[in-house]
Motif scaffolding. Sequence first.
Motif, PDB file in Angstrom:
ATOM      1  N   PRO A 199      22.085  12.509   4.087  1.00  0.00           N
ATOM      2  CA  PRO A 199      21.063  13.592   3.434  1.00  0.00           C
ATOM      3  C   PRO A 199      19.721  12.643   3.367  1.00  0.00           C
ATOM      4  O   PRO A 199      18.848  13.323   3.444  1.00  0.00           O
ATOM      5  N   ALA A 200      19.716  11.507   2.748  1.00  0.00           N
ATOM      6  CA  ALA A 200      18.378  10.671   2.501  1.00  0.00           C
ATOM      7  C   ALA A 200      17.811  10.256   3.851  1.00  0.00           C
ATOM      8  O   ALA A 200      16.585  10.496   3.887  1.00  0.00           O
ATOM      9  N   TYR A 201      18.495  10.042   4.791  1.00  0.00           N
ATOM     10  CA  TYR A 201      17.849   9.907   6.236  1.00  0.00           C
ATOM     11  C   TYR A 201      17.195  11.074   6.567  1.00  0.00           C
ATOM     12  O   TYR A 201      16.205  11.041   7.228  1.00  0.00           O
ATOM     13  N   LEU A 202      17.913  12.379   6.458  1.00  0.00           N
ATOM     14  CA  LEU A 202      17.507  13.305   6.993  1.00  0.00           C
ATOM     15  C   LEU A 202      16.010  13.814   6.540  1.00  0.00           C
ATOM     16  O   LEU A 202      15.015  14.290   7.425  1.00  0.00           O
ATOM     17  N   ARG A 203      15.651  13.484   5.147  1.00  0.00           N
ATOM     18  CA  ARG A 203      14.290  13.731   4.815  1.00  0.00           C
ATOM     19  C   ARG A 203      13.413  13.274   5.635  1.00  0.00           C
ATOM     20  O   ARG A 203      12.266  13.783   5.825  1.00  0.00           O
ATOM     21  N   TRP A 204      13.622  11.743   5.999  1.00  0.00           N
ATOM     22  CA  TRP A 204      12.662  11.216   6.797  1.00  0.00           C
ATOM     23  C   TRP A 204      12.464  11.342   8.130  1.00  0.00           C
ATOM     24  O   TRP A 204      11.538  11.324   8.771  1.00  0.00           O
ATOM     25  N   TYR A 205      13.685  12.061   8.642  1.00  0.00           N
ATOM     26  CA  TYR A 205      13.776  12.445   9.960  1.00  0.00           C
ATOM     27  C   TYR A 205      13.059  13.581  10.224  1.00  0.00           C
ATOM     28  O   TYR A 205      12.158  13.721  11.239  1.00  0.00           O
ATOM     29  N   MET A 206      13.105  14.587   9.201  1.00  0.00           N
ATOM     30  CA  MET A 206      12.160  15.786   9.264  1.00  0.00           C
ATOM     31  C   MET A 206      10.710  15.408   9.128  1.00  0.00           C
ATOM     32  O   MET A 206       9.935  15.991   9.683  1.00  0.00           O
ATOM     33  N   TYR A 207      10.523  14.359   8.381  1.00  0.00           N
ATOM     34  CA  TYR A 207       9.099  13.681   8.118  1.00  0.00           C
ATOM     35  C   TYR A 207       8.390  13.477   9.430  1.00  0.00           C
ATOM     36  O   TYR A 207       7.306  13.931   9.655  1.00  0.00           O
ATOM     37  N   ALA A 208       9.084  12.701  10.077  1.00  0.00           N
ATOM     38  CA  ALA A 208       8.625  12.576  11.606  1.00  0.00           C
ATOM     39  C   ALA A 208       8.249  13.522  12.323  1.00  0.00           C
ATOM     40  O   ALA A 208       7.252  13.583  13.043  1.00  0.00           O
ATOM     41  N   CYS A 242       0.672  -1.442   0.024  1.00  0.00           N
ATOM     42  CA  CYS A 242      -0.013   0.027  -0.073  1.00  0.00           C
ATOM     43  C   CYS A 242       0.698   1.368  -0.036  1.00  0.00           C
ATOM     44  O   CYS A 242       0.427   2.202  -0.364  1.00  0.00           O
ATOM     45  N   ILE A 243       1.958   1.238   0.751  1.00  0.00           N
ATOM     46  CA  ILE A 243       2.649   2.486   0.742  1.00  0.00           C
ATOM     47  C   ILE A 243       3.886   2.783  -0.456  1.00  0.00           C
ATOM     48  O   ILE A 243       4.604   1.582  -0.503  1.00  0.00           O
ATOM     49  N   GLU A 244       3.955   3.801  -0.941  1.00  0.00           N
ATOM     50  CA  GLU A 244       4.827   4.018  -2.126  1.00  0.00           C
ATOM     51  C   GLU A 244       6.237   4.311  -1.450  1.00  0.00           C
ATOM     52  O   GLU A 244       6.462   5.140  -0.499  1.00  0.00           O
ATOM     53  N   ILE A 245       7.393   3.703  -1.776  1.00  0.00           N
ATOM     54  CA  ILE A 245       8.655   3.953  -1.317  1.00  0.00           C
ATOM     55  C   ILE A 245       9.367   4.765  -2.260  1.00  0.00           C
ATOM     56  O   ILE A 245       9.344   4.484  -3.224  1.00  0.00           O
ATOM     57  N   GLU A 246       9.811   5.960  -1.789  1.00  0.00           N
ATOM     58  CA  GLU A 246      10.374   7.037  -2.447  1.00  0.00           C
ATOM     59  C   GLU A 246      11.797   7.051  -2.385  1.00  0.00           C
ATOM     60  O   GLU A 246      12.564   7.612  -3.170  1.00  0.00           O
ATOM     61  N   SER A 247      12.198   6.299  -1.270  1.00  0.00           N
ATOM     62  CA  SER A 247      13.677   6.212  -1.246  1.00  0.00           C
ATOM     63  C   SER A 247      14.481   5.535  -2.285  1.00  0.00           C
ATOM     64  O   SER A 247      13.796   4.521  -2.865  1.00  0.00           O
ATOM     65  N   ASP A 248      15.910   6.016  -2.525  1.00  0.00           N
ATOM     66  CA  ASP A 248      16.274   5.203  -3.500  1.00  0.00           C
ATOM     67  C   ASP A 248      17.999   4.872  -2.993  1.00  0.00           C
ATOM     68  O   ASP A 248      18.557   4.304  -4.114  1.00  0.00           O
ATOM     69  N   ARG A 249      18.156   4.753  -1.865  1.00  0.00           N
ATOM     70  CA  ARG A 249      19.622   4.305  -1.344  1.00  0.00           C
ATOM     71  C   ARG A 249      19.460   3.660  -0.043  1.00  0.00           C
ATOM     72  O   ARG A 249      18.724   4.037   0.802  1.00  0.00           O
ATOM     73  N   GLY A 250      20.449   2.698   0.044  1.00  0.00           N
ATOM     74  CA  GLY A 250      20.711   2.350   1.306  1.00  0.00           C
ATOM     75  C   GLY A 250      19.598   1.591   2.117  1.00  0.00           C
ATOM     76  O   GLY A 250      18.660   0.914   1.385  1.00  0.00           O
ATOM     77  N   PHE A 251      19.349   1.706   3.411  1.00  0.00           N
ATOM     78  CA  PHE A 251      18.177   0.947   4.087  1.00  0.00           C
ATOM     79  C   PHE A 251      17.289   2.395   4.449  1.00  0.00           C
ATOM     80  O   PHE A 251      16.580   2.338   5.429  1.00  0.00           O
ATOM     81  N   CYS A 252      17.155   3.512   3.520  1.00  0.00           N
ATOM     82  CA  CYS A 252      16.508   4.569   4.049  1.00  0.00           C
ATOM     83  C   CYS A 252      14.924   4.258   4.135  1.00  0.00           C
ATOM     84  O   CYS A 252      14.274   4.841   4.545  1.00  0.00           O
ATOM     85  N   TYR A 253      14.683   3.137   3.181  1.00  0.00           N
ATOM     86  CA  TYR A 253      13.361   2.774   3.154  1.00  0.00           C
ATOM     87  C   TYR A 253      12.589   2.483   4.126  1.00  0.00           C
ATOM     88  O   TYR A 253      11.588   2.448   4.645  1.00  0.00           O
ATOM     89  N   SER A 254      13.701   1.688   5.005  1.00  0.00           N
ATOM     90  CA  SER A 254      12.974   1.306   6.416  1.00  0.00           C
ATOM     91  C   SER A 254      12.738   2.326   7.383  1.00  0.00           C
ATOM     92  O   SER A 254      11.363   2.216   7.934  1.00  0.00           O
TER      93      SER A 254
END
Length: 252
Positions: free
Chosen positions: A220-229, A170-182
């Motif tokens: 930098p990729a992790y920071l996107r989802w960090y700020m999302y929280a 159901c959830i679209e994954i936008e990440s494209d590197r490492g384990f950021c998807y998690s």
Amino acid sequence: MTPRLDIVIPVYNEGNIILATLVELRRHVRTPSRILICYDQPDDDTLAAINAYPGQIEGLSIEFVRNQSRGVHGAVMTGFAASRAPFVLMFPADDDFNAGMIDVMVGKAEQGADVVCASRFIPGGSMVGCPWLKSALVRTAAFTLYYVAGLPSRDATNGFRLFSRRVIECIEIESDRGFCYSLELLVKCHRLGWPVRDVPAKWIERRQGASRFQVLNWVPAYLRWYMYAFATRFLRLPANSVKQRSTWKAVK
């Protein structure tokens, strides 16, 4: 027996450790499972090691899945796409010490959790031998996401994690590197109000081979989802702001 759990293991020349990991999975996991070994190239020594000692892994349902794109992210996404079970677990190839927690994680999922996080920072969990920079980043992120952003996990960045079929489909994954998807899936489930649970787990710095954790490339990729929280809590963004796939078919 139809598997209740697909265990996705991304590999890159893990021939020196994969058998120990698989033996522990055979010894401890009682949930009907299928193991998806996700590899880049046919000459990966992981495949040769598994095929050379069939007696050590007798009874395990193992499938080799050629990655659709290279790298850790590509391997995990390939495994997710190949999965069909109600629950999907990303499990590290060099983890020969946490297999005993997998049935516990499935139990939490069967009780309704959409995400079950293996946590190093709750009683019973531990992190051993971690390089200081990685340790500082991981602990800071875990502390602030739990105590300030209100994320319902004490270990938000650990890649060792179980997801329900609803999350994967159901959830679209936008990440494209490492384990950021998690982290992405975790914070999106939190915004949607879907249940999240923690279980204790160990983490031991890789004893053989090179770590796949790339600090400078992934932060930098992790920071996107960090700020999302943080935006979820302080800006009170609605659940309908989560990018979702157009269709989803439940697996019973």
